[in-house]
Design a protein around this motif. Structure first.
Motif, PDB file in Angstrom:
ATOM      1  N   ALA A  29       0.866  -1.176   0.000  1.00  0.00           N
ATOM      2  CA  ALA A  29       0.000   0.000   0.000  1.00  0.00           C
ATOM      3  C   ALA A  29       0.902   1.226   0.000  1.00  0.00           C
ATOM      4  CB  ALA A  29      -0.905  -0.004   1.222  1.00  0.00           C
ATOM      5  N   GLY A  30       0.893   1.945  -1.089  1.00  0.00           N
ATOM      6  CA  GLY A  30       1.748   3.106  -1.233  1.00  0.00           C
ATOM      7  C   GLY A  30       1.836   3.492  -2.690  1.00  0.00           C
ATOM      8  N   HIS A  56       9.927  -5.743   3.995  1.00  0.00           N
ATOM      9  CA  HIS A  56       9.420  -4.605   4.761  1.00  0.00           C
ATOM     10  C   HIS A  56       8.058  -4.914   5.386  1.00  0.00           C
ATOM     11  CE1 HIS A  56       8.168  -0.580   5.858  1.00  0.00           C
ATOM     12  NE2 HIS A  56       7.074  -0.756   5.132  1.00  0.00           N
ATOM     13  N   LEU A  57       7.157  -5.469   4.591  1.00  0.00           N
ATOM     14  CA  LEU A  57       5.817  -5.779   5.099  1.00  0.00           C
ATOM     15  C   LEU A  57       5.879  -6.787   6.245  1.00  0.00           C
ATOM     16  CD1 LEU A  57       3.774  -6.000   1.772  1.00  0.00           C
ATOM     17  CD2 LEU A  57       3.773  -4.141   3.442  1.00  0.00           C
ATOM     18  N   THR A  58       6.740  -7.792   6.110  1.00  0.00           N
ATOM     19  CA  THR A  58       6.876  -8.794   7.159  1.00  0.00           C
ATOM     20  C   THR A  58       7.460  -8.192   8.426  1.00  0.00           C
ATOM     21  OG1 THR A  58       7.156 -10.537   5.527  1.00  0.00           O
ATOM     22  CG2 THR A  58       7.926 -11.009   7.750  1.00  0.00           C
ATOM     23  N   LYS A  59       8.512  -7.410   8.285  1.00  0.00           N
ATOM     24  CA  LYS A  59       9.174  -6.846   9.459  1.00  0.00           C
ATOM     25  C   LYS A  59       8.355  -5.762  10.149  1.00  0.00           C
ATOM     26  CE  LYS A  59      14.031  -6.854   9.153  1.00  0.00           C
ATOM     27  NZ  LYS A  59      15.222  -6.161   8.682  1.00  0.00           N
ATOM     28  N   LYS A  60       7.849  -4.836   9.382  1.00  0.00           N
ATOM     29  CA  LYS A  60       7.245  -3.641   9.953  1.00  0.00           C
ATOM     30  C   LYS A  60       5.736  -3.691  10.130  1.00  0.00           C
ATOM     31  CE  LYS A  60      11.058  -1.205  10.023  1.00  0.00           C
ATOM     32  NZ  LYS A  60      11.598  -0.515  11.149  1.00  0.00           N
ATOM     33  N   HIS A  61       5.043  -4.455   9.291  1.00  0.00           N
ATOM     34  CA  HIS A  61       3.586  -4.410   9.321  1.00  0.00           C
ATOM     35  C   HIS A  61       2.952  -5.679   9.892  1.00  0.00           C
ATOM     36  CE1 HIS A  61       3.261  -0.601   7.158  1.00  0.00           C
ATOM     37  NE2 HIS A  61       4.295  -1.018   6.447  1.00  0.00           N
ATOM     38  N   LYS A  62       3.740  -6.704  10.159  1.00  0.00           N
ATOM     39  CA  LYS A  62       3.224  -7.934  10.763  1.00  0.00           C
ATOM     40  C   LYS A  62       3.563  -7.886  12.250  1.00  0.00           C
ATOM     41  CE  LYS A  62       3.498 -12.937  10.354  1.00  0.00           C
ATOM     42  NZ  LYS A  62       4.251 -14.036   9.775  1.00  0.00           N
ATOM     43  N   SER A  63       2.547  -7.667  13.072  1.00  0.00           N
ATOM     44  CA  SER A  63       2.782  -7.388  14.492  1.00  0.00           C
ATOM     45  C   SER A  63       3.428  -8.536  15.258  1.00  0.00           C
ATOM     46  CB  SER A  63       1.471  -7.003  15.173  1.00  0.00           C
ATOM     47  OG  SER A  63       0.557  -8.072  15.081  1.00  0.00           O
ATOM     48  N   TYR A  67      11.038  -9.957  14.119  1.00  0.00           N
ATOM     49  CA  TYR A  67      11.634  -8.635  14.211  1.00  0.00           C
ATOM     50  C   TYR A  67      10.860  -7.755  15.186  1.00  0.00           C
ATOM     51  CZ  TYR A  67      13.212  -3.987  12.834  1.00  0.00           C
ATOM     52  OH  TYR A  67      13.698  -2.721  12.851  1.00  0.00           O
ATOM     53  N   GLN A  68       9.535  -7.739  15.087  1.00  0.00           N
ATOM     54  CA  GLN A  68       8.719  -6.915  15.980  1.00  0.00           C
ATOM     55  C   GLN A  68       8.868  -7.360  17.425  1.00  0.00           C
ATOM     56  OE1 GLN A  68       7.099  -4.166  15.588  1.00  0.00           O
ATOM     57  NE2 GLN A  68       7.052  -3.994  13.377  1.00  0.00           N
ATOM     58  N   ARG A  69       8.971  -8.664  17.661  1.00  0.00           N
ATOM     59  CA  ARG A  69       9.117  -9.141  19.037  1.00  0.00           C
ATOM     60  C   ARG A  69      10.420  -8.664  19.659  1.00  0.00           C
ATOM     61  NH1 ARG A  69       7.004 -13.966  16.732  1.00  0.00           N
ATOM     62  NH2 ARG A  69       9.078 -14.869  16.775  1.00  0.00           N
ATOM     63  N   THR A  70      11.483  -8.511  18.863  1.00  0.00           N
ATOM     64  CA  THR A  70      12.751  -8.025  19.416  1.00  0.00           C
ATOM     65  C   THR A  70      12.760  -6.511  19.557  1.00  0.00           C
ATOM     66  OG1 THR A  70      13.845  -7.827  17.273  1.00  0.00           O
ATOM     67  CG2 THR A  70      14.045  -9.939  18.432  1.00  0.00           C
TER      68      THR A  70
END
Length: 142
Positions: A29-30, A56-63, A67-70
């Motif tokens: 989306a962009g 990017h979508l996996t790291k930043k947009h998947k809660s 990556y998000q857990r760290t």
């Protein structure tokens, strides 16, 4: 054209949108700029290719991504260095500190599992501190 990492926060002029280009990922989306960059709705800027956008979508947009857990952050909570007591916002910042300041080398994936990324206020456990000490002494003996 000058380079920037977030189009929402930059003071630089934004490139024009390329009306004929579409993002090279179905879930993106962009918009795509005339210089071939994908501008995500969150503000991130990357190459307009499937791999970069997917990552990017996996790291930043998947809660619930690894990556998000760290990256878990809470007001005032820090990851403390067991060697020098310096504080860091997240696991990756602490690991970067270890590598730069304490000459830590090697695989850290098992060491991350020994820590609890959802409790960043706690210090790393004694086993990991002992591992770091052994790694330092090995590096000094070389």
């Amino acid at each position: 054209m000058a380079s920037f990492r977030n189009w929402r926060t930059t003071d630089l002029p934004l490139p024009d949108a390329d009306d004929n280009a579409t993002p090279n990922h179905p879930g993106a989306a962009g918009w795509v700029s005339v210089d071939g960059k994908f501008m995500c709705e969150c503000g991130s800027v990357m190459r307009n290719d499937n791999h970069c956008i997917s990552s990017h979508l996996t790291k930043k947009h998947k809660s619930d991504s690894a990556y998000q857990r760290t990256q878990f952050k809470a007001a005032g909570a820090v990851w403390s260095c067991p060697d020098c007591e310096s504080g860091h916002e997240n696991w990756n910042a602490l690991l970067a500190h270890y590598r730069r300041q304490h000459a830590f080398r090697g695989d850290s994936s098992k060491k991350r599992e020994q820590t609890d990324p959802f409790k960043p206020a706690s210090s790393l456990d004694a086993a990991f501190a002992a591992f770091i000490t052994r790694a330092l002494s090995r590096n000094q003996n070389r």
